[in-house]
Structure formats: C-alpha cells, structure tokens
Design an enzyme around this catalytic site. Sequence first.
Site, PDB file in Angstrom:
ATOM      1  N   LYS A 178       9.726  -5.998  20.668  1.00  0.00           N
ATOM      2  CA  LYS A 178       9.395  -4.570  20.649  1.00  0.00           C
ATOM      3  C   LYS A 178       8.419  -4.310  19.504  1.00  0.00           C
ATOM      4  CE  LYS A 178      10.736  -0.823  18.513  1.00  0.00           C
ATOM      5  NZ  LYS A 178       9.484  -0.078  18.518  1.00  0.00           N
ATOM      6  N   GLU A 253      13.637  -7.694   6.733  1.00  0.00           N
ATOM      7  CA  GLU A 253      12.565  -7.697   5.733  1.00  0.00           C
ATOM      8  C   GLU A 253      12.217  -6.232   5.484  1.00  0.00           C
ATOM      9  OE1 GLU A 253      10.931  -8.819   3.005  1.00  0.00           O
ATOM     10  OE2 GLU A 253      11.643 -10.466   4.244  1.00  0.00           O
ATOM     11  N   CYS A 287       4.405  -3.996   2.383  1.00  0.00           N
ATOM     12  CA  CYS A 287       5.655  -3.967   1.609  1.00  0.00           C
ATOM     13  C   CYS A 287       5.468  -4.713   0.300  1.00  0.00           C
ATOM     14  CB  CYS A 287       6.839  -4.470   2.416  1.00  0.00           C
ATOM     15  SG  CYS A 287       6.533  -5.942   3.290  1.00  0.00           S
ATOM     16  N   GLU A 388       9.690   3.855  -2.360  1.00  0.00           N
ATOM     17  CA  GLU A 388       8.535   3.273  -1.656  1.00  0.00           C
ATOM     18  C   GLU A 388       7.730   4.396  -0.996  1.00  0.00           C
ATOM     19  OE1 GLU A 388       9.278   0.636   1.754  1.00  0.00           O
ATOM     20  OE2 GLU A 388       7.730  -0.674   0.922  1.00  0.00           O
TER      21      GLU A 388
END
Length: 499
Positions: A178, A253, A287, A388
């Site tokens: 996906k 992750e 990231c 973040e």
Amino acid sequence: MATTTAKSFQNYIGGEWVDAASGETFETKSPATGETLGVFPRSSADDVDKAVDAAKAAYEEWRLVPAPRRGEILFRFGRLLADQKDEVAQLMAREMGKVLPEAAGDVQEAIDMSFYMGGEGRRLFGQTTPSELKDKFNMSVRQPIGVVGVITPWNFPIAIPSWKIAPALVCGNTVVFKPATDTPLLGERFVELLAEAGVPPGVVNIVHGGGGAVGDRLVKHPDVPVITLTGSRETGVEVMRNAADNLKHIHLELGGKNAIIVLDDADLDLAVEGIVWSAFGTSGQRCTAASRVIAQDGIYEDLQARLVKAAEQLRLGPGWEDGVDVGPVINQSALDKIHSYTEIGKGEGAKLLTGGEVASGNGLSDGFFYRPTIFGDVDPGMRVAQEEIFGPTTALIRVRDADEAVRVSNGIEFGLSSSIFTRDVNTAFRAMRDLEAGITYINAGTIGAEVHLPFGGVKGTGNGHREAGQAALDVFTEWKSIYVDYSGKLQKAQIDTAS
Ligand code: UN1
C-alpha cells in the site's frame, strides 16, 4: 463528474490490473503546480482481502523458488530501474516534488538495494555449529514467513518500497503493498517494473487507498503475519496495538528530531554545507532531516550568520527546473502544519531568523512552497526543538561544551540520526558512543544512509528492528534450528553427557 483527462490506474492483484470493488477513485496531484497526474482506485477492505488471498496462494510456490533465482529477478528489476532512472526521477519531481538530483538519488537507492538484496539470494547465511553429542549435526536456517504487508510513505516513494519489498521477496515472502496516497503513481511504476522483471502473479500485489481502509485491514488481517511501516510515531503505535491480537511481526520506522552538533573546533564551512543539505534538502521532509543545530558558544554567532545567509540563497521552485534547490512540500496540510510550528516557535520566544512564511509569486503560487526557516535562541525544551515538523525548519540551540551538546542531542523522544562536527578525535569517539541514535555521522550531516548498513533508530523512532543491510533479513525471516542425529540410536541432549 469527469473533471480531468488524467490517466486512470488500477490495483494489481494476482497478476491482473483491476479496479477497486467500490469503483471509487482519488486523484494524485503535483505539489508544485496542482496539476492532476493520475486517477487511482480508492480501495477498501474487500480489495485488501482479495490481494491477501492472491499473495497467500502465490506464497506456496514462491517460497520454494531457489533463493538465487528470486535474487535474479531483483537483479533484472535493478537493471530496469537503472534504464529508466531519468524518467522515474522526472515523475518523482512531479508527483512528490523533490528536486531532480535528489529524485535520481532516491531511484539510485532502490537500484542499489535491489542489487544488494539480489546478491543476498546466494547468501541468506545461517549457522552450522557442533553438537554436544556424537554423530549429530546442528544448523540454523532462515525461513520465509508468508504474506508481508508493506505500508510506505511519500517522502522516498521509490527507495523506501525497495528497502521493504526487495528483502521480503528474496527471503521468499509475498507482498501486499500500500503506497502513500500522495504518491500512488510512483508506487504503481515500481510494481509495473517488478512485474516486467519477472515477479510471478500474486507474489507482489498493490492496493491503492488510504490508511484508514487499506492500511487498517492489512494490519488486522489474520493472514498477513508481517507488517512493515515507515510513518509517524502515532501511526506506529496504532499499528502495534491493532496487530497485537495476531502477534504479528511489526517493523516500524518512525520519526526523528535529529541534531547536528557543531563544536568550536569544527570546520565551519563544512558544517554550514552539512546543515543546509540536511535541514533543507527534500524540503526537510526526511525522517533523518536536521531539525536542530546544537552550536558551541565560541562559534554560535558566526554559524548563525552563515546559516541565515546560506538559507536565503536557496532557490525555491518546481523540482524539475534547473537551478532549483528546494521543491514544494507535499500538500496543503503539511504546509499548514509547518507554518503552525512557526507560530508555535514565535509564541515560545524563539527568535525567527529567516523564513517562517509560505512562499508565493514567481510561479510558486499554485504549489505548496515554504521558505527555509531558522529559529535562533531556542531552548532545548521548546516544542520546535522537541517535535517532528517534517518541513524546512531548523532550530539553533546554544551550548557551552561537548558534554552539554550530547545531553541536548539526546534530550528528545526520538533516536534516529545524529551528527557532530569536530576535529578532535577523542570527542568524536565519545560522541559515537554516547549519542542515543541508530545512526551517527562524524563531520557530515544527518542524511545519506547507505543501503548495506542497518537503518533505523532507538527510543521513539522504532521498536528495535532495522531495515537495509543484513539486519533487514531479521524482519522478513524466522530462524529454524535443525538437529540431525545420524547415530542410529536415541541420544538425549543434556542427559547423555558422559560419552
Ligand atoms: C527517510 O527519510 O525515511 O539517509 C529515509 C537518508 C536517506 C533515507 C531517508 N538515504 O536520509
């Protein structure tokens, strides 16, 4: 109501291109111009179930294909991707927004990963070891697990699928993929090339659609024993919860709040280059991006001035145009989130040194462009230094010495990448030991991971797994220990000890 002439695409299930059962669709648009690039099936649980059935059926044959043969398909895939590198990079600049050299780098990571994992087909090493008994042979082997659910983000739309799908396949698993709804076109191209490389029907399936419908069903489906996800911390926690009843293998992750430390003895020119590349490359949407800069007192002012100057020289524009340094961010909600952090930072008392606004005019008004943003005088506890942002925003923090720098670098919930610029070898080695992160760079920025080393992080960045390198094989295989007794009698381990 047909408002567009953009091409329509389908899911790929059991080797057939098919529409979603519901017949519903969604569009993918360029973040640089708003142009519609394609129409995709908005799939639901029914489509996922069909894909899982196809992958489950295909697994029975695929697991028995010799691993070197599976690897050869990955070599062919790597070659096809290399032949089409420029074209796929162009597509990426349009659909995801990153500038062409970075888009080509993204494709190159996938080429490298395919070749690396292709070679793994002739290794997949286990161990042989002596037995405690006579005439007995012991070994351990890696075994495939079954259907792997692969859920990928939009920021590395070719590289990250390869980090997951290439090792899953070489280990003998089958895949339901996906891709992110912001980059379905690249996900589709990835699977088309896999099919062209010779992946048999059902071994890789793609189901387009949102996390709520497609992702959730994959995570809860009892016939999908492995889920690998790159995404936000919140999504990762939810995936673990939803998969708990089936005790799945979950590889996560997640986020980062990576810092670059610059000490008084650093090569400042090099540090500035490293920071600009790590903070503003991919518009900060990695990231591994450097969203904090921890600078020692002695060079703080100088570094700040140089960084502001360098950031202001960056040219914004569509990723495919020559001379553009920073492309758009992915969509309106990303733009809103990034700008909300500018407001948060100002409200917290951080000093906005440059940027802090949506960029418009000069061909930028139809896209999601944000000016590279630097905050100064940031306190390590401020939200702009803790959370973040996933955009072109970085926070400058002042420290007295290397020990304080490492403490500040570690003082966050994440632990993905880290970096230190220093010429002192002792300080560098202490930082390598003490920085709480899955990756540490010495005299380089926080980005640039290579595919043959483990990639991942500690603390809130993940759940102890790694992708890439040999470590990835642990996500996609189970160990089996095998004991072969050729003595012709029943020997009892731990009991027949005297022979
Ligand atoms: C990511 O942002 O999820 O080291 C991956 C890097 C790239 C991979 C980033 N090779 O920044």
